[in-house]
Motif scaffolding. Sequence first.
Motif, short mmCIF file in Angstrom:
data_model
loop_
_atom_site.label_atom_id
_atom_site.label_comp_id
_atom_site.label_asym_id
_atom_site.label_seq_id
_atom_site.Cartn_x
_atom_site.Cartn_y
_atom_site.Cartn_z
N ARG A 123 0.83 -1.22 0.00
CA ARG A 123 0.00 0.00 0.00
C ARG A 123 0.86 1.26 0.00
O ARG A 123 0.46 2.29 -0.55
N ASP A 175 0.40 2.54 -6.01
CA ASP A 175 -0.76 3.44 -6.02
C ASP A 175 -2.05 2.71 -5.68
O ASP A 175 -3.03 3.34 -5.27
N ALA A 176 -2.07 1.40 -5.85
CA ALA A 176 -3.24 0.58 -5.50
C ALA A 176 -2.78 -0.86 -5.37
O ALA A 176 -1.71 -1.24 -5.85
N GLN A 193 -13.97 -3.18 -4.48
CA GLN A 193 -13.14 -2.42 -3.55
C GLN A 193 -13.40 -2.91 -2.13
O GLN A 193 -14.55 -3.16 -1.74
N LYS A 218 -7.30 1.95 -0.92
CA LYS A 218 -6.31 1.58 -1.92
C LYS A 218 -6.22 0.08 -2.17
O LYS A 218 -5.32 -0.39 -2.86
N SER A 277 -10.47 5.49 -10.02
CA SER A 277 -9.97 6.17 -8.82
C SER A 277 -8.75 7.03 -9.15
O SER A 277 -8.58 8.12 -8.58
N THR A 304 -8.53 11.07 -8.66
CA THR A 304 -7.43 11.69 -7.92
C THR A 304 -6.77 12.80 -8.75
O THR A 304 -6.43 13.86 -8.23
#
Length: 444
Positions: free
Chosen positions: A225, A229-230, A397, A402, A435, A439
Amino acid sequence: MTMKTIGDIATGRLAQDQLACEFADVAPLLDATAAAAAASRCFYCYDAPCIQACPTQIDIPGFIRKIGNGNLKGAAVDILSANPLGGMCARVCPTEILCEGSCVRNHPGDKPVAIGALQRHATDRAMARGEPLFSRAPDTGRRVAVVGAGPAGLACAYRLALAGHRAVIFDARDKPGGLNEYGIAAYKTVEDYAQREIEWLHSIGGIEIRTGMALGRDVTLDELRTQYDAVFLGFGLAGVRELGLDGETLGGVMNAVDFIEQVRQADDLASVPVGRRVVVIGGGNTAVDACVQSRKLGATNVTMAYRRGVENMSATWAEREFAQTNGVGIVTHAKPVRLIGVDGQVTGVEFERDAERFVIEADIVLKAIGQTLVPVGVARELLTLDGGRIVTDENRQTTLPKVWAGGDCATHEGLDLTVQAVQDGKLAAASIDASFALTAIKAA
């Protein structure tokens, strides 16, 4: 060939030529004439029910029309744009309860269009030719960690790479592929198909695969994490349910998934030991695969024992019929009570039915009663679990920022199938991509 015997367990029960025949492709590729004839049977339905029945929503009438017109490249594009593992799914999907089961021709006096065989016809040709069908978007600089190189992880990484992101896949095994490589009967995916499909996926660029890397041992979720970035979790169900019965530790008792893996990874099928009498406990597709592979290795008597009725089995009717055609006996309403052994080696299983008990003799007993999540490296206090699965929303999700999850390790609609895992990976990739876009807008 000399047979090495351990009690009634032996290697080399069949000669090499017999084994080659037994483990040949169970559903050989259609030739051009057969494919054209199969395609001509499609009605090209408006609002086709076969599309609705496919978890990845492939435009089935569209790709079949293209096959009929001789446009196999276009057919492959239709399939693989919706399902990047369309070739494997054409081999292992239970089409009888999905697309073909919903075909309008599937009624008494007729038969459904051979959708699975046509899908394989198009995807195999595209992979064999090696011509590029898709290209990556410009690199975005975003990096995503994907834990698990099974169907969900591969699909997620591929869709992220298409969008211009970079995906790094971590897998605990020596080879990528997950269930497709280790958990499916050898006669369904011949000629190292799982690895050839991964090579095709990898050719898009932007994907790195790191094998021998286990979550909780070699890398932590917190590290991923922080560094990426994910994160997408698609590590499947590594645990196997136990029977909890006396005699379970006897020699000759093993998990069906381990047996299937042993056969899949064997360089020489004649080196795989098999009992003369095999009992497989369970009623799913894993049980069927274990039963049929036992027969194909030369077992004389193979019994699939299930504690409920046929209607409760998760194995489809087609899988059950295939098992019986291959000489597997099916015993229902048989609750295992204990495993019997002599000198530390299993000799049979005692079952109970309607207060009466009976014994089925066995040299090998294979357990196929389901798999469970092994949450190593997953923080229970941060990542919500429900019923042994990671909780996700409709976009896959999780409750941890993240982090997304999909495949067998996560909650999702539908059955635990390769095609469903692919759809989970697709949905997660789309959500991760969205996402990143959100951002960027907020940062502007």
